[in-house]
Write a protein that holds these residues in place. Structure first.
Motif, PDB file in Angstrom:
ATOM      1  N   UNK A   1      14.743  12.275  -5.714  1.00 55.09           N
ATOM      2  CA  UNK A   1      15.509  11.052  -5.475  1.00 55.09           C
ATOM      3  C   UNK A   1      14.642   9.996  -4.802  1.00 55.09           C
ATOM      4  N   UNK A   2      15.097   8.788  -4.906  1.00 52.86           N
ATOM      5  CA  UNK A   2      14.412   7.667  -4.258  1.00 52.86           C
ATOM      6  C   UNK A   2      14.420   7.860  -2.742  1.00 52.86           C
ATOM      7  N   UNK A   3      15.538   8.329  -2.218  1.00 52.29           N
ATOM      8  CA  UNK A   3      15.667   8.547  -0.779  1.00 52.29           C
ATOM      9  C   UNK A   3      14.675   9.603  -0.295  1.00 52.29           C
ATOM     10  N   UNK A   4      14.498  10.669  -1.081  1.00 49.61           N
ATOM     11  CA  UNK A   4      13.521  11.703  -0.740  1.00 49.61           C
ATOM     12  C   UNK A   4      12.114  11.118  -0.684  1.00 49.61           C
ATOM     13  N   UNK A   5      11.802  10.283  -1.655  1.00 48.18           N
ATOM     14  CA  UNK A   5      10.460   9.661  -1.698  1.00 48.18           C
ATOM     15  C   UNK A   5      10.247   8.750  -0.508  1.00 48.18           C
TER      16      UNK A   5
ATOM     17  N   UNK B   1       0.815  -1.213   0.000  1.00 48.85           N
ATOM     18  CA  UNK B   1       0.000   0.000   0.000  1.00 48.85           C
ATOM     19  C   UNK B   1       0.852   1.268   0.000  1.00 48.85           C
ATOM     20  N   UNK B   2       2.161   1.115   0.189  1.00 52.72           N
ATOM     21  CA  UNK B   2       3.076   2.259   0.115  1.00 52.72           C
ATOM     22  C   UNK B   2       4.132   1.934  -0.943  1.00 52.72           C
ATOM     23  N   UNK B   3       4.092   2.672  -2.041  1.00 49.20           N
ATOM     24  CA  UNK B   3       4.937   2.357  -3.194  1.00 49.20           C
ATOM     25  C   UNK B   3       5.690   3.597  -3.654  1.00 49.20           C
ATOM     26  N   UNK B   4       6.974   3.392  -3.956  1.00 53.08           N
ATOM     27  CA  UNK B   4       7.788   4.408  -4.613  1.00 53.08           C
ATOM     28  C   UNK B   4       8.116   3.865  -5.992  1.00 53.08           C
ATOM     29  N   UNK B   5       7.741   4.599  -7.028  1.00 57.34           N
ATOM     30  CA  UNK B   5       7.958   4.171  -8.408  1.00 57.34           C
ATOM     31  C   UNK B   5       9.110   4.971  -9.005  1.00 57.34           C
ATOM     32  N   UNK B   6      10.213   4.291  -9.297  1.00 57.31           N
ATOM     33  CA  UNK B   6      11.438   4.887  -9.828  1.00 57.31           C
ATOM     34  C   UNK B   6      11.328   4.978 -11.351  1.00 57.31           C
ATOM     35  N   UNK B   7      11.378   6.199 -11.871  1.00 58.44           N
ATOM     36  CA  UNK B   7      11.200   6.427 -13.299  1.00 58.44           C
ATOM     37  C   UNK B   7      12.517   6.747 -14.007  1.00 58.44           C
ATOM     38  N   UNK B   8      13.635   6.464 -13.382  1.00 57.17           N
ATOM     39  CA  UNK B   8      14.941   6.904 -13.881  1.00 57.17           C
ATOM     40  C   UNK B   8      15.283   6.393 -15.279  1.00 57.17           C
ATOM     41  N   UNK B   9      14.770   5.251 -15.681  1.00 55.27           N
ATOM     42  CA  UNK B   9      15.098   4.687 -17.001  1.00 55.27           C
ATOM     43  C   UNK B   9      14.187   5.199 -18.114  1.00 55.27           C
ATOM     44  N   UNK B  10      13.064   5.801 -17.747  1.00 54.08           N
ATOM     45  CA  UNK B  10      12.097   6.248 -18.751  1.00 54.08           C
ATOM     46  C   UNK B  10      12.579   7.488 -19.490  1.00 54.08           C
ATOM     47  N   UNK B  11      12.403   7.470 -20.795  1.00 54.77           N
ATOM     48  CA  UNK B  11      12.696   8.654 -21.601  1.00 54.77           C
ATOM     49  C   UNK B  11      11.435   9.190 -22.277  1.00 54.77           C
ATOM     50  N   UNK B  12      10.357   8.378 -22.282  1.00 57.87           N
ATOM     51  CA  UNK B  12       9.141   8.783 -22.964  1.00 57.87           C
ATOM     52  C   UNK B  12       7.929   8.149 -22.302  1.00 57.87           C
TER      53      UNK B  12
ATOM     54  N   UNK C   1       9.578   9.006  -8.381  1.00 62.77           N
ATOM     55  CA  UNK C   1      10.891   9.603  -8.140  1.00 62.77           C
ATOM     56  C   UNK C   1      11.798   9.409  -9.347  1.00 62.77           C
ATOM     57  N   UNK C   2      12.904  10.143  -9.328  1.00 63.60           N
ATOM     58  CA  UNK C   2      13.953  10.031 -10.346  1.00 63.60           C
ATOM     59  C   UNK C   2      13.418  10.263 -11.766  1.00 63.60           C
ATOM     60  N   UNK C   3      12.503  11.217 -11.885  1.00 62.73           N
ATOM     61  CA  UNK C   3      11.864  11.466 -13.175  1.00 62.73           C
ATOM     62  C   UNK C   3      12.797  12.272 -14.087  1.00 62.73           C
ATOM     63  N   UNK C   4      13.148  11.726 -15.258  1.00 62.97           N
ATOM     64  CA  UNK C   4      13.996  12.469 -16.200  1.00 62.97           C
ATOM     65  C   UNK C   4      13.303  13.738 -16.698  1.00 62.97           C
ATOM     66  N   UNK C   5      14.084  14.709 -17.082  1.00 61.39           N
ATOM     67  CA  UNK C   5      13.566  16.019 -17.483  1.00 61.39           C
ATOM     68  C   UNK C   5      12.499  15.967 -18.587  1.00 61.39           C
ATOM     69  N   UNK C   6      12.681  15.193 -19.670  1.00 66.79           N
ATOM     70  CA  UNK C   6      11.635  15.172 -20.708  1.00 66.79           C
ATOM     71  C   UNK C   6      10.296  14.633 -20.188  1.00 66.79           C
ATOM     72  N   UNK C   7      10.356  13.646 -19.317  1.00 69.33           N
ATOM     73  CA  UNK C   7       9.127  13.079 -18.745  1.00 69.33           C
ATOM     74  C   UNK C   7       8.510  14.080 -17.775  1.00 69.33           C
ATOM     75  N   UNK C   8       9.353  14.735 -17.008  1.00 65.21           N
ATOM     76  CA  UNK C   8       8.879  15.762 -16.074  1.00 65.21           C
ATOM     77  C   UNK C   8       8.176  16.891 -16.828  1.00 65.21           C
ATOM     78  N   UNK C   9       8.710  17.266 -17.971  1.00 62.84           N
ATOM     79  CA  UNK C   9       8.095  18.320 -18.779  1.00 62.84           C
ATOM     80  C   UNK C   9       6.685  17.920 -19.206  1.00 62.84           C
ATOM     81  N   UNK C  10       6.495  16.663 -19.576  1.00 59.70           N
ATOM     82  CA  UNK C  10       5.161  16.175 -19.945  1.00 59.70           C
ATOM     83  C   UNK C  10       4.223  16.255 -18.742  1.00 59.70           C
ATOM     84  N   UNK C  11       4.692  15.816 -17.584  1.00 56.95           N
ATOM     85  CA  UNK C  11       3.862  15.849 -16.383  1.00 56.95           C
ATOM     86  C   UNK C  11       3.447  17.284 -16.064  1.00 56.95           C
TER      87      UNK C  11
END
Length: 112
Positions: A103-107, A42-53, A79-89
């Motif tokens: 960062x993952x640690x922040x999350x 019920x508590x999840x941190x989703x790391x997006x560091x590998x996503x580019x699109x 967490x760890x959202x790359x800039x292009x994905x962050x721009x979409x969000x």
């Protein structure tokens, strides 16, 4: 679909998607891979560091994950959202819907 899930000592589940795209081409596989993980945590941190699109289908799948965890009185943080994905969000105003951390640690700390 390659998901790497790690159970933290605090009971938080961290999930990293080892794909560069989350789009209409793989969103069905993503949902199928996420379903058992969402059921057991019920508590999840989703790391997006590998996503580019991420397209609208991928965004919809992430929203479904958020809704499911909220229904179970949990939370789903990104967490760890790359800039292009962050721009979409930001363009889609999803940064107001999701709890996004640099960062993952922040999350992980945000659950404390």
């Amino acid at each position: 679909m390659e998901l790497v899930a790690t159970q933290e000592a605090s009971g938080i589940l961290t999930i990293r998607l080892d794909e560069e795209h989350l789009d209409a081409g793989n969103v069905k596989d993503f949902k199928e891979a996420m379903a058992p993980l969402l059921e057991k945590a019920d508590r999840i941190v989703f790391d997006m560091s590998r996503l580019t699109f991420v397209d609208s289908s991928g965004l919809g799948a992430l929203l479904a994950c958020l809704r499911q965890t909220h229904r179970g009185k949990g939370d789903f943080k990104l967490c760890e959202m790359p800039r292009p994905v962050c721009a979409l969000f930001e363009l889609m105003r999803m940064h107001r819907v999701f709890n996004i951390h640099e960062t993952r640690e922040d999350a992980l700390r945000a659950f404390a």
